[in-house]
Each structure stands twice: as C-alpha cells, then as structure tokens.
Design a protein around this motif. Structure first.
Motif, PDB file in Angstrom:
ATOM      1  N   LEU A 100       0.774  -1.370   0.216  1.00 29.81           N
ATOM      2  CA  LEU A 100      -0.013   0.065   0.200  1.00 29.81           C
ATOM      3  C   LEU A 100       1.259   1.018  -0.019  1.00 29.81           C
ATOM      4  O   LEU A 100       1.789   1.204   0.334  1.00 29.81           O
ATOM      5  N   MET A 101       0.540   2.854  -1.073  1.00 33.39           N
ATOM      6  CA  MET A 101       1.367   3.746  -0.651  1.00 33.39           C
ATOM      7  C   MET A 101       0.444   4.723  -1.412  1.00 33.39           C
ATOM      8  O   MET A 101      -0.914   4.672  -1.985  1.00 33.39           O
ATOM      9  N   MET A 102       0.868   5.937  -0.850  1.00 37.81           N
ATOM     10  CA  MET A 102      -0.298   7.315  -1.386  1.00 37.81           C
ATOM     11  C   MET A 102       0.940   7.302  -2.603  1.00 37.81           C
ATOM     12  O   MET A 102       1.688   7.430  -2.379  1.00 37.81           O
ATOM     13  N   ALA A 103       0.521   8.064  -3.375  1.00 35.45           N
ATOM     14  CA  ALA A 103       0.172   8.264  -4.647  1.00 35.45           C
ATOM     15  C   ALA A 103      -0.336   9.198  -5.788  1.00 35.45           C
ATOM     16  O   ALA A 103      -1.659   8.972  -5.050  1.00 35.45           O
ATOM     17  N   ASP A 104      -0.012  10.259  -6.273  1.00 30.88           N
ATOM     18  CA  ASP A 104      -0.626  10.638  -6.794  1.00 30.88           C
ATOM     19  C   ASP A 104      -1.146  10.643  -8.271  1.00 30.88           C
ATOM     20  O   ASP A 104      -0.822   9.567  -8.728  1.00 30.88           O
ATOM     21  N   PHE A 105      -2.490   9.812  -8.402  1.00 26.80           N
ATOM     22  CA  PHE A 105      -3.012   9.692 -10.034  1.00 26.80           C
ATOM     23  C   PHE A 105      -2.197  10.292 -11.088  1.00 26.80           C
ATOM     24  O   PHE A 105      -2.061   9.544 -11.965  1.00 26.80           O
ATOM     25  N   ASP A 106      -1.578  11.442 -10.652  1.00 27.05           N
ATOM     26  CA  ASP A 106      -1.502  11.226 -11.907  1.00 27.05           C
ATOM     27  C   ASP A 106       0.515  11.426 -12.052  1.00 27.05           C
ATOM     28  O   ASP A 106       1.247  11.882 -13.153  1.00 27.05           O
ATOM     29  N   ALA A 107       0.585  10.756 -11.455  1.00 33.87           N
ATOM     30  CA  ALA A 107       2.170  10.709 -11.160  1.00 33.87           C
ATOM     31  C   ALA A 107       2.009   9.080 -11.106  1.00 33.87           C
ATOM     32  O   ALA A 107       2.601   8.971  -9.599  1.00 33.87           O
ATOM     33  N   LEU A 108       1.262   8.094 -11.175  1.00 34.19           N
ATOM     34  CA  LEU A 108       1.726   7.184 -11.120  1.00 34.19           C
ATOM     35  C   LEU A 108       2.974   6.368 -10.845  1.00 34.19           C
ATOM     36  O   LEU A 108       3.432   6.028 -11.920  1.00 34.19           O
ATOM     37  N   PRO A 109       3.732   6.124 -10.140  1.00 29.14           N
ATOM     38  CA  PRO A 109       4.883   5.482  -9.675  1.00 29.14           C
ATOM     39  C   PRO A 109       6.077   3.886 -10.428  1.00 29.14           C
ATOM     40  O   PRO A 109       6.134   3.353  -9.752  1.00 29.14           O
ATOM     41  N   PHE A 110       5.010   3.450 -11.399  1.00 26.06           N
ATOM     42  CA  PHE A 110       4.980   2.643 -11.856  1.00 26.06           C
ATOM     43  C   PHE A 110       5.857   2.578 -13.805  1.00 26.06           C
ATOM     44  O   PHE A 110       5.351   3.425 -13.596  1.00 26.06           O
ATOM     45  N   PRO A 111       6.382   1.264 -13.720  1.00 25.58           N
ATOM     46  CA  PRO A 111       7.064   1.140 -15.516  1.00 25.58           C
ATOM     47  C   PRO A 111       5.911   0.781 -16.380  1.00 25.58           C
ATOM     48  O   PRO A 111       5.202   0.045 -15.620  1.00 25.58           O
ATOM     49  N   PRO A 112       6.156   0.819 -17.287  1.00 22.80           N
ATOM     50  CA  PRO A 112       5.312  -0.071 -17.767  1.00 22.80           C
ATOM     51  C   PRO A 112       4.815  -1.251 -18.400  1.00 22.80           C
ATOM     52  O   PRO A 112       5.990  -2.183 -18.393  1.00 22.80           O
ATOM     53  N   GLU A 113       3.463  -1.834 -18.494  1.00 21.19           N
ATOM     54  CA  GLU A 113       3.708  -3.322 -18.639  1.00 21.19           C
ATOM     55  C   GLU A 113       3.979  -3.627 -16.899  1.00 21.19           C
ATOM     56  O   GLU A 113       4.525  -4.638 -16.764  1.00 21.19           O
ATOM     57  N   SER A 114       3.659  -2.829 -16.284  1.00 21.86           N
ATOM     58  CA  SER A 114       3.510  -3.948 -14.732  1.00 21.86           C
ATOM     59  C   SER A 114       2.983  -4.306 -14.355  1.00 21.86           C
ATOM     60  O   SER A 114       3.060  -5.317 -13.585  1.00 21.86           O
ATOM     61  N   PHE A 115       1.610  -4.689 -15.085  1.00 19.25           N
ATOM     62  CA  PHE A 115       0.271  -5.381 -13.692  1.00 19.25           C
ATOM     63  C   PHE A 115      -0.885  -5.906 -14.633  1.00 19.25           C
ATOM     64  O   PHE A 115      -0.661  -5.738 -15.843  1.00 19.25           O
ATOM     65  N   THR A 134      -7.269   7.016 -17.908  1.00 15.35           N
ATOM     66  CA  THR A 134      -7.257   6.074 -18.618  1.00 15.35           C
ATOM     67  C   THR A 134      -6.282   5.570 -19.708  1.00 15.35           C
ATOM     68  O   THR A 134      -5.601   4.388 -19.065  1.00 15.35           O
ATOM     69  N   ALA A 135      -5.701   6.292 -20.000  1.00 16.62           N
ATOM     70  CA  ALA A 135      -4.733   5.950 -21.245  1.00 16.62           C
ATOM     71  C   ALA A 135      -2.991   5.745 -20.263  1.00 16.62           C
ATOM     72  O   ALA A 135      -2.213   4.886 -20.610  1.00 16.62           O
ATOM     73  N   ARG A 136      -3.032   6.742 -19.090  1.00 18.32           N
ATOM     74  CA  ARG A 136      -1.735   6.465 -18.224  1.00 18.32           C
ATOM     75  C   ARG A 136      -2.318   4.294 -17.478  1.00 18.32           C
ATOM     76  O   ARG A 136      -1.175   3.935 -17.254  1.00 18.32           O
ATOM     77  N   LEU A 137      -3.054   4.330 -17.590  1.00 21.12           N
ATOM     78  CA  LEU A 137      -3.573   3.509 -16.811  1.00 21.12           C
ATOM     79  C   LEU A 137      -3.171   1.569 -18.060  1.00 21.12           C
ATOM     80  O   LEU A 137      -2.191   1.207 -17.358  1.00 21.12           O
TER      81      LEU A 137
END
Length: 211
Positions: A100-115, A134-137
């Motif tokens: 669990l972590m705090m994160a801003d929706f506009d700056a998600l701290p994950f590389p592409p194709e993580s999930f 949505t494009a970010r996700l």
C-alpha cells in the motif's frame, strides 16, 4: 461550505476525523459494487494487480485472497485512506504480496507493463482528465491485461446531494465508453454492462482488455 458539499469533498479526498468516518462509511456502502468490480476483473492466482484509489482497503483484501501467489498494490492520494487500508489488511501480511502506498493519480510510480490487472472502483468521478488517466493506466497493463472500472451511473448520482458536480464527475454509459476509447482501448476489447444494486442504485461496470 454546506454539509452536502463537505461530505462530497471528503469523498473526493478523505482527511482528518471526517475522512476516517467517511472511510468506514465507504467500506459499508461500497461493499456490493466493490465485489462486483473484483469479480469483473477476474484476477488469476499469480497476477500482479493494481487497485487505483484503494480507499479503506476493502478491494485490496478481496484481491489478496484471490491472488495468493501474485502481487497486489493499492494506491490512494489520501493518507487517511492508506492508514485505514493498512489496518484492514494487517492480517494479510505476506499474503498475495500486498503493498500500500500514497501516490498521485497524475504521477503513478510504476514502469510500463507492470500489471496484469487494474481495478478502479468508485474513483473515476475524481480524475481530473479521465481519458488521460485511462491512457496512463493502459500503459501499465501487460499484453492482454485488463482494466475494470465501476462507477455509479449519473441517473442515480444526480439524486445524491453529496455527489454533485462541484465535487464529482457524473458518468453515463456513453461517457465511460468514450473515455476508454480515448484512452487507447479498441471497441472490440471493451465490455460495459449496467447493474442494479441494492436500494435501486444504477451502476456501470466496464472491463477493457489491452490486447
């Protein structure tokens, strides 16, 4: 600020004592749509799953039980919600790789194709730019990864004094589909269905495949 706007503002970004009360209320009120959204995502035991706007952690707990050998990451921009999510999932330490972590929706701290899967339940109302988010996700999804979104439909939300347009974005089926298309999903990889919840509440569940 009237009481209804104050409640809507706390739903948008829970904080302080009021935020803690809102968190407990959300866990109860959102139980049915949360379970439907998790079912729609249909995670596999080894999946890596992101819960965007995890709130008090109800979906994270449900996901962890269904993904015993994968990884579950819950993010929220509210410190109050992350604290409640940690309390709700303390018994799951080490199960499903819960993080669990705090994160801003506009700056998600994950590389592409993580999930392999991303859940966004009862949070699209608060995205500043739903198509861009949505494009970010979508970029975070692996090939054939799935995004599941639940939103209470505009037809029900209009009647709720705490969910007016000064704090919430109203969502209908055409807007949700347009958002997914603008986010890069193709029409043949989008499935949206309407659901009727307890109390006569109309909801929308969308599942989009990254292809």
């Amino acid at each position: 600020m009237d009481i209804w706007h104050a409640i809507g503002d706390q739903l948008r970004h829970p904080r302080g004592v009021g935020g803690r009360i809102i968190g407990h209320a959300m866990r109860w009120a959102n139980d049915q749509p949360t379970r439907l959204a998790v079912d729609a995502l249909s995670p596999r035991p080894c999946d890596h799953v992101l819960d965007v706007g995890c709130g008090p952690g109800h979906a994270v707990a449900l996901l962890a039980r269904r993904v015993p050998s994968g990884r579950i990451v819950g993010i929220d921009r509210s410190e109050t919600m992350i604290a409640q999510a940690r309390a709700a999932t303390v018994s799951l330490a080490g199960q499903g790789g819960v993080e669990l972590m705090m994160a801003d929706f506009d700056a998600l701290p994950f590389p592409p194709e993580s999930f392999d899967g991303i859940l966004a339940s009862n949070v699209i109302y608060f995205w500043q730019d739903p198509a861009r988010m949505t494009a970010r996700l979508r970029r975070l999804l692996r090939p054939n990864g799935r995004l599941a979104i639940y939103a209470t439909a505009e037809s029900s939300m209009r009647a709720w004094k705490f969910a007016q347009t000064d704090t919430h974005r109203w969502i209908d089926l055409s807007m949700l589909k347009a958002t997914l298309l603008a986010g890069g999903f193709t029409p043949d990889h989008i499935d949206i269905r309407q659901v009727r919840l307890r109390g006569g509440v109309d909801g929308l569940i969308a599942v989009a495949n990254a292809g």
